[in-house]
Design an enzyme around this catalytic site. Structure first.
Site, PDB file in Angstrom:
ATOM      1  N   GLU A 435       8.393   6.150   3.338  1.00  0.00           N
ATOM      2  CA  GLU A 435       7.262   5.674   4.141  1.00  0.00           C
ATOM      3  C   GLU A 435       6.793   6.885   4.940  1.00  0.00           C
ATOM      4  OE1 GLU A 435       5.785   2.722   4.274  1.00  0.00           O
ATOM      5  OE2 GLU A 435       7.179   1.334   3.310  1.00  0.00           O
TER       6      GLU A 435
HETATM    7 ZN   LIG Z   1       3.204   0.374   0.939  1.00  0.00          ZN
END
Ligand SMILES: [Zn+2]
Length: 592
Positions: A435
């Protein structure tokens, strides 16, 4: 040492001029889609809490209620808020601790030079939102790379997007690049490849525009680094690197319509996350787009614990997993590609471990929250039978990018039906989610200014290269020391000297169950041929008695030094785990 491609001031100026010239190509949306930014409803980041509730369960409850959870902050959860979000939070019995506006710039012209591999320096690609390349730009880039780097790259078409399956004149072809030395002898769609494989995929979630950029820069680094950077050269000599830069191109085209018009309001199509399959929502979703949109969440659609935690049965939800597992062409096409590239190395039960010597690794890129995640995503209370290897490799990578590391539910929230759960579940390959991007600051959000990409790439380039070179034996080498600062010098006669740092404690500093480091007990150098090529080890000295030590010594540099004159260094810890090799150039002898 790894080298970022550098360009001269003159080249940058030339690129800037070229970019100014292509501004006319920037994507624009129909005028009706444009919104006056001054009148746009504010998007804000809301930090919320629910006293006494496990933050992982709170995050999951919010996701399943249709809220857009971006990250966790201790016992609090951060959600993207639009006009109605606070009301919704009140109804869910959740307290808002504080709120801050999402910093969004909405440039419609290129503001920065995007990186290009040297042989494509004369090429221009259409951009939107200040420098991000469009879907068409990526299609052209993939074709150009294959054409101008025939000795390093192959383009592979692996399927059609949902829109293209409905109407051949619409939608997109799904494409991948295979990057490796001598692709004519590899890059075949069969799992018994001579070289181990690493696959990087980006933009399965359309609005996560940073991730396509990261994939583009990774391709650029590999192409420019071959024969220029020892580590890249060793990776491409010994590994097939597959890159799928745009898993969900239909969705990205929708994002472009919103961002191309500079519109980042909650009603903007910029917020498209899912694919464009609208066959499941009748009547059309009510909006606003940020919280209610048609399509299937492709990262909930994979056939592994499908429909479990972190999903919603509401077709307009951002986490709608589809009517059944693998219902979407983007999913089935990519799953088929994985199955043709990697052998099935794991039994069918969740408790079946992939063998220690399993090959293959993948990273799927998302934004944001600065996280490195690994299976299982569906339930944080269940560890995979390869937890030691997966967790160790995740922390090895977060040593480079500094991200918080754990299973999704340990650091964010449980989510089922994701790509990395499936690739680990069905094939046994080491599988990870990044992320990318911080949860606060001026580069946060789904739509960071293009200049933020330089920072993101600085953190993630080396992490991805580590992932690529781990593909040979991810569950074993990630347990062993990381080698850095390799310095090779010619000495008298046949001799050369090498010094390096061996660090078994090279694990990221943040996360759940950070692995313990052992002492470094042995180190080796290989000249010309890597260990897997039948190279002959030469023993190096280990200086000191700890987990972070210098290693080095003098070695015999005569004999076959290979096509690229590479020296490979690796070290072993007290548990007997050899880490991955790190490569450096053997300098030519003065009379060579
Ligand atoms: Zn995503």
């Amino acid at each position: 040492m790894l080298r970022r491609p550098t360009r001269t001031r003159r080249a940058l100026a030339a690129t800037a001029a070229a970019l100014a010239a292509v501004t006319a190509l920037a994507v624009t949306a129909p005028a009706s889609a444009a919104t006056d930014p001054a009148a746009a409803p504010t998007t804000e980041l809301l930090t919320v809490t629910s006293p006494g509730e496990d933050p992982a369960l709170l995050a999951q409850r919010l996701v399943e209620s249709g809220l857009d959870v971006v990250t966790r902050d201790g016992d609090k959860v951060v959600v993207v808020g639009s006009e109605h979000t606070r009301e919704q939070l009140d109804q869910l019995g959740v307290q808002t601790v504080h709120a801050r506006p999402v910093p969004v710039a909405a440039p419609t012209e290129s503001t920065a030079a995007y990186p290009l591999p040297s042989r494509l320096a004369d090429r221009q690609y259409p951009t939107f939102y200040g420098g991000y390349r469009t879907v068409q730009g990526f299609h052209q880039f993939v074709a150009d790379v294959a054409q101008r780097y025939p000795e390093l790259a192959r383009r592979v078409s692996y399927g059609d997007s949902w829109q293209r399956t409905q109407d051949r004149s619409k939608g997109n072809e799904l494409t991948a690049l295979c990057l490796t030395a001598r692709p004519d002898q590899g890059c075949q769609l069969r799992p018994d490849s001579a070289k181990p494989r690493f696959l990087l995929m980006a933009q399965i979630h359309a609005r996560e525009i940073t991730t396509g950029e990261t994939a583009w820069r990774f391709v650029t680094r590999l192409l420019d680094g071959y024969r220029a950077d020892a580590e890249v050269t060793a990776v491409l000599d010994g590994t097939e690197v597959w890159v799928v830069p745009q898993v969900n191109p239909d969705g990205i085209e929708t994002v472009q319509e919103g961002l191309g018009a500079g519109d980042v309001a909650g009603s903007s199509r910029a917020w498209q996350r899912k694919n464009r399959d609208d066959s499941n929502s009748e009547p059309p979703c009510a909006g606003p787009w940020q919280v209610s949109q048609e399509g299937i969440d492709l990262n909930r659609n994979w056939d592994s614990h499908w429909g479990g935690a972190g999903t919603s049965k509401n077709p307009c939800s951002l986490v709608y997993p589809g009517p059944k597992p693998a219902s979407e062409p983007e999913t089935t096409a990519l799953a088929a590609l994985f199955e043709r590239l990697f052998p099935d190395q794991r039994g069918p039960a969740d408790t079946d471990a992939a063998p220690a010597n399993a090959r293959g690794a993948m990273v799927t890129l998302h934004t944001y929250g600065n996280l490195v995640l690994f299976p299982w995503g569906h339930d944080k209370n269940v560890k995979t039978p390869n937890d030691a290897g997966l967790r160790s490799m995740a922390f090895r990578m977060s040593h480079f990018n500094g991200y918080n590391t754990g299973q999704p539910g340990e650091v964010l929230y449980n989510a089922s039906g994701g790509t990395d759960d499936w690739t680990y579940d069905k094939l046994g390959i080491a599988s990870f989610t990044y992320e990318i991007g911080p949860g606060s600051g001026d580069c946060t959000g789904f739509f960071p200014e293009y200049r933020c990409q330089d920072k993101f790439w600085e953190l993630n380039g080396s992490a991805l290269l580590y992932a690529a070179k781990s593909a040979r034996s991810p569950y074993t080498t990630s347990l062993g020391p990381t080698i850095s600062n390799v310095n090779v010098q010619r000495a008298h006669g046949p001799w050369a000297s090498v010094g390096a740092k061996a660090d078994d404690n090279a694990y990221g500093g943040k996360g759940v169950n950070r692995p313990a480091a052992q002492k470094v007990v042995a180190a080796e150098a290989y000249v010309g041929k890597a260990p897997w090529e039948g190279g002959v080890p030469q023993t190096l000295r280990v200086n000191g008695d700890g987990s972070t030590v210098d290693v080095g010594g003098v070695f015999d540099a005569t004999g076959d030094t290979g096509e690229h004159r590479l020296v490979y260094v690796r070290a072993k810890d007290a548990d007997g785990n050899w880490g991955p090799v790190t490569a450096a150039w053997l300098p030519p002898r003065s009379n060579d």
